[in-house]
Design an enzyme around this catalytic site. Structure first.
Site, mmCIF file in Angstrom:
data_model
loop_
_atom_site.group_PDB
_atom_site.id
_atom_site.type_symbol
_atom_site.label_atom_id
_atom_site.label_comp_id
_atom_site.label_asym_id
_atom_site.label_seq_id
_atom_site.Cartn_x
_atom_site.Cartn_y
_atom_site.Cartn_z
ATOM 1 N N ARG A 71 0.798 -1.074 -0.166
ATOM 2 C CA ARG A 71 -0.042 0.061 0.126
ATOM 3 C C ARG A 71 0.916 1.420 0.025
ATOM 4 O O ARG A 71 1.943 1.188 0.356
ATOM 5 C CB ARG A 71 -0.839 0.097 1.146
ATOM 6 C CG ARG A 71 -2.152 -0.903 1.183
ATOM 7 C CD ARG A 71 -3.009 -1.126 2.265
ATOM 8 N NE ARG A 71 -2.076 -1.166 3.731
ATOM 9 C CZ ARG A 71 -1.494 -0.307 4.389
ATOM 10 N NH1 ARG A 71 -1.762 0.897 4.419
ATOM 11 N NH2 ARG A 71 -0.846 -0.959 5.607
ATOM 12 N N LYS B 258 -8.084 -2.526 2.279
ATOM 13 C CA LYS B 258 -7.790 -1.600 3.169
ATOM 14 C C LYS B 258 -8.649 -0.473 3.180
ATOM 15 O O LYS B 258 -8.952 0.223 3.827
ATOM 16 C CB LYS B 258 -6.434 -1.455 3.566
ATOM 17 C CG LYS B 258 -5.598 -2.580 4.009
ATOM 18 C CD LYS B 258 -6.104 -2.741 5.553
ATOM 19 C CE LYS B 258 -5.300 -3.609 6.250
ATOM 20 N NZ LYS B 258 -4.966 -5.092 6.184
ATOM 21 N N HIS C 187 -8.391 -4.041 14.091
ATOM 22 C CA HIS C 187 -7.512 -4.550 13.148
ATOM 23 C C HIS C 187 -6.889 -5.796 13.970
ATOM 24 O O HIS C 187 -5.679 -5.634 14.774
ATOM 25 C CB HIS C 187 -6.337 -3.478 12.906
ATOM 26 C CG HIS C 187 -4.988 -4.214 12.054
ATOM 27 N ND1 HIS C 187 -3.944 -3.706 11.924
ATOM 28 C CD2 HIS C 187 -5.317 -5.026 10.663
ATOM 29 C CE1 HIS C 187 -3.332 -4.326 10.761
ATOM 30 N NE2 HIS C 187 -4.157 -5.057 10.093
ATOM 31 N N SER D 134 1.283 -5.025 10.946
ATOM 32 C CA SER D 134 1.781 -6.085 9.985
ATOM 33 C C SER D 134 2.856 -6.965 10.260
ATOM 34 O O SER D 134 4.032 -6.197 10.935
ATOM 35 C CB SER D 134 2.043 -5.306 8.669
ATOM 36 O OG SER D 134 2.349 -5.980 7.424
ATOM 37 N N LYS E 179 -0.787 -12.078 13.042
ATOM 38 C CA LYS E 179 -2.246 -12.211 13.173
ATOM 39 C C LYS E 179 -2.808 -13.498 12.167
ATOM 40 O O LYS E 179 -3.518 -14.431 12.779
ATOM 41 C CB LYS E 179 -2.869 -10.932 12.590
ATOM 42 C CG LYS E 179 -2.783 -9.724 13.478
ATOM 43 C CD LYS E 179 -3.538 -8.556 12.920
ATOM 44 C CE LYS E 179 -3.223 -8.219 11.454
ATOM 45 N NZ LYS E 179 -1.736 -7.685 11.399
ATOM 46 N N THR E 180 -2.462 -13.419 11.029
ATOM 47 C CA THR E 180 -2.745 -14.422 10.064
ATOM 48 C C THR E 180 -2.231 -15.943 10.426
ATOM 49 O O THR E 180 -2.948 -16.551 10.718
ATOM 50 C CB THR E 180 -2.617 -14.129 8.739
ATOM 51 O OG1 THR E 180 -3.152 -12.800 8.301
ATOM 52 C CG2 THR E 180 -2.736 -15.398 7.647
ATOM 53 N N ASP F 79 -8.026 -10.595 9.693
ATOM 54 C CA ASP F 79 -7.358 -9.321 9.805
ATOM 55 C C ASP F 79 -8.232 -8.075 10.199
ATOM 56 O O ASP F 79 -7.867 -7.271 10.909
ATOM 57 C CB ASP F 79 -7.156 -9.033 8.378
ATOM 58 C CG ASP F 79 -6.010 -7.907 8.292
ATOM 59 O OD1 ASP F 79 -5.094 -7.812 9.009
ATOM 60 O OD2 ASP F 79 -6.437 -6.932 7.469
ATOM 61 N N ARG G 231 2.538 -12.147 -1.363
ATOM 62 C CA ARG G 231 0.965 -12.328 -0.572
ATOM 63 C C ARG G 231 0.175 -13.662 -1.391
ATOM 64 O O ARG G 231 0.471 -13.675 -2.361
ATOM 65 C CB ARG G 231 0.262 -11.066 -0.514
ATOM 66 C CG ARG G 231 0.613 -10.060 0.278
ATOM 67 C CD ARG G 231 0.264 -10.505 1.667
ATOM 68 N NE ARG G 231 0.762 -9.186 2.469
ATOM 69 C CZ ARG G 231 0.384 -8.993 3.928
ATOM 70 N NH1 ARG G 231 -0.478 -9.613 4.365
ATOM 71 N NH2 ARG G 231 0.791 -7.903 4.516
HETATM 72 P P1 ATP Z 1 -0.536 -8.398 7.867
HETATM 73 O O1 ATP Z 1 -1.319 -7.348 8.920
HETATM 74 O O2 ATP Z 1 0.264 -7.429 7.163
HETATM 75 O O3 ATP Z 1 -1.347 -9.459 7.236
HETATM 76 P P2 ATP Z 1 -0.014 -10.335 9.937
HETATM 77 O O4 ATP Z 1 -0.157 -9.832 11.509
HETATM 78 O O5 ATP Z 1 -1.277 -11.164 9.605
HETATM 79 O O6 ATP Z 1 0.414 -9.147 8.944
HETATM 80 P P3 ATP Z 1 1.667 -12.992 9.476
HETATM 81 O O7 ATP Z 1 1.245 -12.911 7.893
HETATM 82 O O8 ATP Z 1 1.079 -13.772 10.508
HETATM 83 O O9 ATP Z 1 1.374 -11.409 9.935
HETATM 84 O O10 ATP Z 1 3.031 -12.910 9.662
HETATM 85 C C1 ATP Z 1 3.937 -13.218 10.414
HETATM 86 C C2 ATP Z 1 5.152 -13.891 9.815
HETATM 87 O O11 ATP Z 1 6.264 -14.049 10.907
HETATM 88 C C3 ATP Z 1 4.705 -15.229 9.462
HETATM 89 O O12 ATP Z 1 5.592 -15.072 7.831
HETATM 90 C C4 ATP Z 1 5.399 -16.151 10.238
HETATM 91 O O13 ATP Z 1 5.647 -17.352 9.810
HETATM 92 C C5 ATP Z 1 6.643 -15.305 11.006
HETATM 93 N N1 ATP Z 1 6.819 -15.914 12.345
HETATM 94 C C6 ATP Z 1 8.269 -16.367 12.669
HETATM 95 N N2 ATP Z 1 8.220 -16.214 14.037
HETATM 96 C C7 ATP Z 1 6.896 -16.260 14.551
HETATM 97 C C8 ATP Z 1 6.226 -16.315 15.837
HETATM 98 N N3 ATP Z 1 6.972 -16.331 16.893
HETATM 99 N N4 ATP Z 1 4.996 -15.921 16.041
HETATM 100 C C9 ATP Z 1 4.351 -15.250 14.912
HETATM 101 N N5 ATP Z 1 5.044 -15.480 13.522
HETATM 102 C C10 ATP Z 1 5.908 -15.870 13.447
HETATM 103 MN MN MN Z 2 -2.638 -10.790 7.818
#
Ligand code: ATP
Ligand code: MN
Length: 535
Positions: free
Chosen positions: A61, A203, A223, A241, A245-246, A260, A325
């Protein structure tokens, strides 16, 4: 002009100013959209059947190019003090709207009728008009999908018009550069030009809901991701980010509500979306099996590379971007709920990626601490790609999502605070999914299996009976033991070789928290301010 697909016979594009198009594709199936994408040379299939596309110049973004029209609805309600809420004059919107709609003349156009909010009290009908078939498919993956029957009578509440090949002229057009996302609450339009990054569509509507729900309905928009246990106990995972979360909400033992964007009214938590948008970097079947399995026919991969000579995704490659993604309908996750709604949360996790290695892997927050950390919205990232830059960069993003919040952060915080004060059974936890054992450079990323074990322990009641100790600077209650996790990592000072260096780093971070919080000093109660770290 041919009209292909399904639509409400009373709907047409002329009424919204789009005239003299070539073919119009209304709500065609994912299979047809895949064919149209491949036919146009805009995508290919990988070896598991997912469609792989490139989003072009933008692979993320562009917050500096997001504007909100300052009109009678937004003038006195939007937090114009936020760097993310840039006002724009209604006349700019009107001239850009005329230009963008005219741009569709002589072109094929794709229309997708979608729904946002899995709760009938708040649901928005969103019509998404795009130039590219795969952008239409993205909207179909990410929003809730009306049935064919519902499409016959579908009328839109909000319109998203996305024209990546339309280039604005920057200052001459009253915008910053060639790309833009403009939210107009009077006309109920999200207007996107110059960028094909699909996240702008997703978004954009999130920004709309972050205004409409708290402002019109007094409903908290969040969020966060959400899942639910066997006993109906909902868990929320807030975080910026890359904090998890995911990843962490995809749990084989807990049906997924969403990854999300959610709302929380008096009785339930509901998803805004009907799909997930997961990061792919370093994805592996072992570490993230649910997401890995979702990458199949119907999913869209963005900006990935293949291993040479194959159609096998090279998940380690950052050749186009680190922000690779995949989008997929939520039912691609094996145990997603059929209706994306759950009861009141029992546990809330704040996820933070602390690249300084200061914050404990898990801690339990008091209500005041929860409010303090919510308003602070701390995370950090490693500067990474630039050679020689190793100092982590601190981000404070209010409510873990300042970029998407039209209202002042205290509006969201007040809604959360009321719930935490009224419903004392709700526990709030802070999880550090960033560094342990030292800052970036000496420490290492918190182990994903250990983070999962901490969450499982909380959700199965395993953290209720254990002993806690307080962090000397942040005052956070750190458990002394947790099943499946080595006890010595639970208090971060123990994992640092140099204890003095830890304390110095912790003081440094505490100082940054305090400095950031100065802007809320006049808004926050004495009780919330008392949760600040003490140096
Ligand atoms: P966005 O808002 O951009 O979608 P998000 O909060 O959903 O971000 P994730 O897509 O879950 O973030 O990304 C977390 C990344 O960090 C993943 O690639 C995951 O494999 C990695 N990772 C490594 N160690 C950890 C941990 N201890 N806990 C969570 N994620 C981890
Ligand atoms: Mn996510």
């Amino acid at each position: 002009m041919a009209i292909i697909g399904q639509k409400n016979p009373n709907s047409n594009l002329e009424n919204i100013g789009i005239k003299n198009t070539l073919a119009q594709y209304w709500n065609i199936t994912p299979e047809e959209l895949i064919e149209e994408t491949i036919k146009r040379g805009q995508g290919v299939l990988n070896d598991t059947g997912a469609l792989a596309v490139d989003t072009g110049e933008f692979t993320g973004r562009s917050p500096k190019d997001k504007f909100i029209v300052c009109d009678s609805i937004t003038k006195d309600s939007v937090d114009w003090g936020s760097a993310f809420n840039q006002p724009i004059d209604p006349s700019v919107f009107e001239s850009m709207y005329a230009k963008v709609t005219a741009h569709f003349a002589g072109k094929d156009v794709f229309v997708r009728d979608c729904v946002a909010c899995a709760d009938d009290s708040y649901k928005l009908n969103v019509r998404v008009v795009t130039e590219a078939p795969w952008a239409s498919m993205f909207a179909g993956n990410m929003f809730l999908r009306p049935t064919r029957e519902e499409i016959k009578t579908f009328d839109h509440d909000w319109l998203v018009i996305q024209a990546p090949s339309f280039m604005g002229s920057g200052a001459e057009d009253g915008i910053r550069q060639h790309n833009f996302t403009i939210l107009d609450f009077t006309h109920r339009v999200v207007l996107i030009g110059g960028s094909a990054y699909t996240g702008e569509i997703k978004k954009g509507i999130f920004g709309v809901l972050n205004f409409v729900l708290p402002h019109d309905h007094k409903v908290l928009s969040m969020h966060c991701s959400a899942n639910v246990g066997k006993d109906g106990d909902t868990a929320l995972f807030f975080g910026l980010s890359g904090t998890g979360k995911t990843t962490l909400s995809a749990d084989p033992n807990r049906p997924l509500i969403g990854d999300d964007e959610h709302g929380w009214d008096d009785t339930s938590v509901f998803n805004f979306e009907g799909g997930c948008y997961a990061k792919c970097i370093d994805l592996s079947a072992e570490r993230e099996p649910d997401i890995f399995r979702a990458i199949r026919h119907g999913a869209i991969l963005e900006n990935i590379e293949f291993l040479p000579g194959t159609r096998t995704v090279d998940y380690a490659s950052k050749a186009k971007t680190e922000n690779t993604r995949v989008s997929y309908p939520i039912d691609f996750i094996d145990n997603a709920l059929k209706v994306s709604r759950g009861g009141e949360p029992k546990n809330i996790f704040f996820l933070t990626y602390d690249a300084f290695g200061v914050l404990p892997p898990i801690s339990k927050l008091t209500v005041s601490q929860a409010m303090y950390f919510f308003l602070s919205g701390f995370t950090s990232k490693v500067a990474g790609t630039e050679m020689g830059v190793t100092e982590p960069q601190t981000t404070f993003s209010a409510c873990f999502g300042a970029a998407f919040l039209p209202l002042h952060p205290t509006k969201y915080a007040e809604l959360l605070g009321q719930k935490l004060n009224d419903k004392t059974y709700i526990n709030v936890w802070l999880l550090n999914t960033g560094y342990v054992g030292g800052s970036y450079g000496t420490g290492k990323r918190m182990s994903l299996p250990h983070t999962r074990a901490l969450i499982t322990a909380v959700l199965s009641g395993g953290m209720d009976g254990v002993a806690y100790e307080n962090h000397p600077i942040f005052g956070l209650a750190m458990p002394k033991s947790c099943e499946g996790v080595p006890s010595e990592i639970l208090n971060p000072v123990n994992t640092w070789a140099d204890k003095n260096a830890y304390t110095a780093k912790a003081k440094d971070l505490a100082h940054q928290f305090n400095k950031n919080f100065e802007k809320y000093a006049s808004h926050a109660s004495e009780e919330i301010r008392s949760a600040a770290p003490v140096i």
